[in-house]
Scaffold this active site. Structure first.
Site, PDB file in Angstrom:
ATOM      1  N   ARG A 213       0.839  -1.209   0.000  1.00 27.62           N
ATOM      2  CA  ARG A 213       0.000   0.000   0.000  1.00 27.62           C
ATOM      3  C   ARG A 213       0.871   1.254   0.000  1.00 27.62           C
ATOM      4  O   ARG A 213       0.523   2.261  -0.635  1.00 27.62           O
ATOM      5  CB  ARG A 213      -0.953  -0.025   1.201  1.00 27.62           C
ATOM      6  N   PHE A 229     -11.791  -5.532  -5.538  1.00 28.83           N
ATOM      7  CA  PHE A 229     -11.755  -6.403  -4.357  1.00 28.83           C
ATOM      8  C   PHE A 229     -11.218  -5.587  -3.175  1.00 28.83           C
ATOM      9  O   PHE A 229     -10.320  -6.014  -2.449  1.00 28.83           O
ATOM     10  CB  PHE A 229     -10.860  -7.629  -4.588  1.00 28.83           C
ATOM     11  N   ASP A 251     -16.272  -3.683  -4.519  1.00 26.90           N
ATOM     12  CA  ASP A 251     -16.345  -4.886  -3.696  1.00 26.90           C
ATOM     13  C   ASP A 251     -17.791  -5.362  -3.682  1.00 26.90           C
ATOM     14  O   ASP A 251     -18.714  -4.570  -3.892  1.00 26.90           O
ATOM     15  CB  ASP A 251     -15.866  -4.615  -2.266  1.00 26.90           C
ATOM     16  N   ALA A 280     -16.734  -8.371  -8.551  1.00 26.40           N
ATOM     17  CA  ALA A 280     -15.621  -7.635  -9.136  1.00 26.40           C
ATOM     18  C   ALA A 280     -15.339  -8.041 -10.582  1.00 26.40           C
ATOM     19  O   ALA A 280     -15.158  -7.179 -11.447  1.00 26.40           O
ATOM     20  CB  ALA A 280     -14.370  -7.810  -8.281  1.00 26.40           C
ATOM     21  N   ASP A 300      -6.700  -7.097  -5.883  1.00 22.10           N
ATOM     22  CA  ASP A 300      -6.199  -7.933  -4.783  1.00 22.10           C
ATOM     23  C   ASP A 300      -7.321  -8.877  -4.350  1.00 22.10           C
ATOM     24  O   ASP A 300      -7.977  -8.658  -3.326  1.00 22.10           O
ATOM     25  CB  ASP A 300      -5.740  -7.044  -3.630  1.00 22.10           C
ATOM     26  N   CYS A 340      -3.146 -14.249  -2.910  1.00 14.46           N
ATOM     27  CA  CYS A 340      -2.853 -14.822  -1.595  1.00 14.46           C
ATOM     28  C   CYS A 340      -3.128 -16.322  -1.595  1.00 14.46           C
ATOM     29  O   CYS A 340      -3.345 -16.921  -0.543  1.00 14.46           O
ATOM     30  CB  CYS A 340      -3.669 -14.131  -0.505  1.00 14.46           C
TER      31      CYS A 340
END
Length: 394
Positions: A213, A229, A251, A280, A300, A340
């Site tokens: 960020r 997202f 989102d 999204a 993300d 992730c």
């Protein structure tokens, strides 16, 4: 003769190679599952030895889990009591206090802090705890006591709703362990973000993306941004504070967007924020078809591959996301994309700079690729406008 406080578990012959190499886990097919071993309560501290008699320390044992033992301490005689728990927490706290100026961070990161399966996030005087193993579940009362001694928190929430708990035979639940409520603030980059420890995603805030960020915010001044997202708007609101002229937060969660609006208003950013509640991927396609472009695009998403068997579909989904997100980047703009998914390795992740845009002079460049725990790519778009043809990056 030395006596030990824990029962003994032995590895099968020729099954000690990984443990001797330092791996923190032992699988059920590597252990001599005797009737006595099978009868041990899940989460019991045990001594682990090879069939050659070599001691491997104290481990947490669950006879019903594929990952049957997890290293806790190299000392086979370690007393896993309040003093031990307090010592581990104090060591982790001392490290974080050297790394961070304010008390907003991941205090415990599982095996990395010698507490397998445990995550603790700190929000000033509030804590979110997630015990993903039977051993840490059993230690939770001691954890609460030790945390109270060290930090005097007003609130401790157990976010034990991760699906991996079922692999340990544990129920999924969220509950208050200490104090009342669930609303907290996370401070980052001079902003105070609203977070919900009871109803938000995971443990409330994604501390692992802090450095990313920071990086993205430095690219935002004077441009428009799409935060897809977005959850509670971490990337987008940091960009707005850094000078983005307009930020679109996308989102599907109304609750997450409400928290983002709350943060934007509290920090004087409300006039530059546009919220879109939608799926999204569907909205990215619609924006692309409408010809909408942004100077900075962040994507993300949640994990597309939660299990190994999900990997093929996940790779296709990430490739699709990369193509759609890339088409929304204005000439000279930037795309940041993250994953992730534990079951998608960095080498397997789609590269938006490889075939996503086509056309003369339309080659984007990779600016950076880094972040602990995530696969991330920052891509600089081509100077010329990309053609409408997008090629698969899978």
């Amino acid at each position: 003769m030395q006596t030990f406080p824990h029962p003994l578990i032995r590895l099968l012959p020729r099954h000690d190679r990984r443990v001797k190499a330092g791996h923190p886990w032992t699988f059920s097919n590597e252990i001599a599952m005797t009737p006595a071993a099978r009868a041990l309560p899940p989460g019991s501290p045990v001594r682990l030895e090879g069939d050659d008699g070599v001691s491997h320390g104290t481990w947490l044992f669950n006879p019903h889990s594929l990952i049957a033992a997890r290293r806790l301490d190299r000392d086979p005689a370690a007393a896993v009591d309040l003093a031990w728990v307090r010592g581990r927490l104090a060591t982790a706290l001392a490290l974080r206090e050297r790394l961070y100026d304010t008390p907003y961070y991941r205090l415990i990161h599982a095996e990395a802090d010698g507490m397998p399966g445990l995550v603790i996030d700190r929000y000033g005087d509030a804590l979110a705890l997630q015990a993903n193993t039977a051993g840490m579940e059993a230690l939770t009362p001691l954890l609460v006591e030790a945390l109270t001694e060290l930090l005097s928190p007003r609130l401790i929430i157990a976010r034990n709703d991760a699906s991996v708990r079922t692999l340990e035979g544990l129920a999924e639940e969220t509950k208050v362990l200490l104090g009342e409520g669930g609303s907290v603030l996370a401070e980052e980059g001079g902003l105070r973000f609203s977070a919900d420890l009871l109803g938000g995603q995971k443990t409330g805030w994604f501390f692992d993306q802090r450095e990313n960020r920071d990086r993205v915010a430095k690219l935002a001044a004077g441009g428009t941004m799409l935060d897809a997202f977005c959850h509670t708007g971490g990337f987008g609101l940091r960009a707005a504070a850094a000078g983005a002229t307009q930020v679109t937060l996308l989102d599907r969660s109304a609750h997450a967007l409400e928290l983002a609006y709350e943060t934007a208003k509290a920090n004087g950013l409300g006039e530059r924020i546009i919220g879109r509640r939608a799926e999204a991927l569907e909205e990215l396609e619609r924006l692309g078809n409408a010809g909408t472009r942004f100077d900075l695009v962040v994507a993300d998403p949640p994990a597309f591959a939660k299990q190994r068997k999900d990997q093929p579909n996940a790779l296709r989904a990430y490739a699709k996301l990369a193509r759609m997100a890339a088409t929304l980047v204005a000439p000279g703009g930037f795309l940041f994309i993250a994953s992730c998914s534990h079951h998608v390795a960095p080498s397997e992740s789609p590269n938006p700079s490889s075939g996503v845009w086509a056309g003369p002079g339309g080659t984007p460049s990779c600016c950076s690729r880094a972040a602990p725990g995530r696969i991330t790519r920052s891509i600089r778009s081509c100077r010329k406008a990309p053609t409408s043809r997008a090629c698969s990056s899978s």
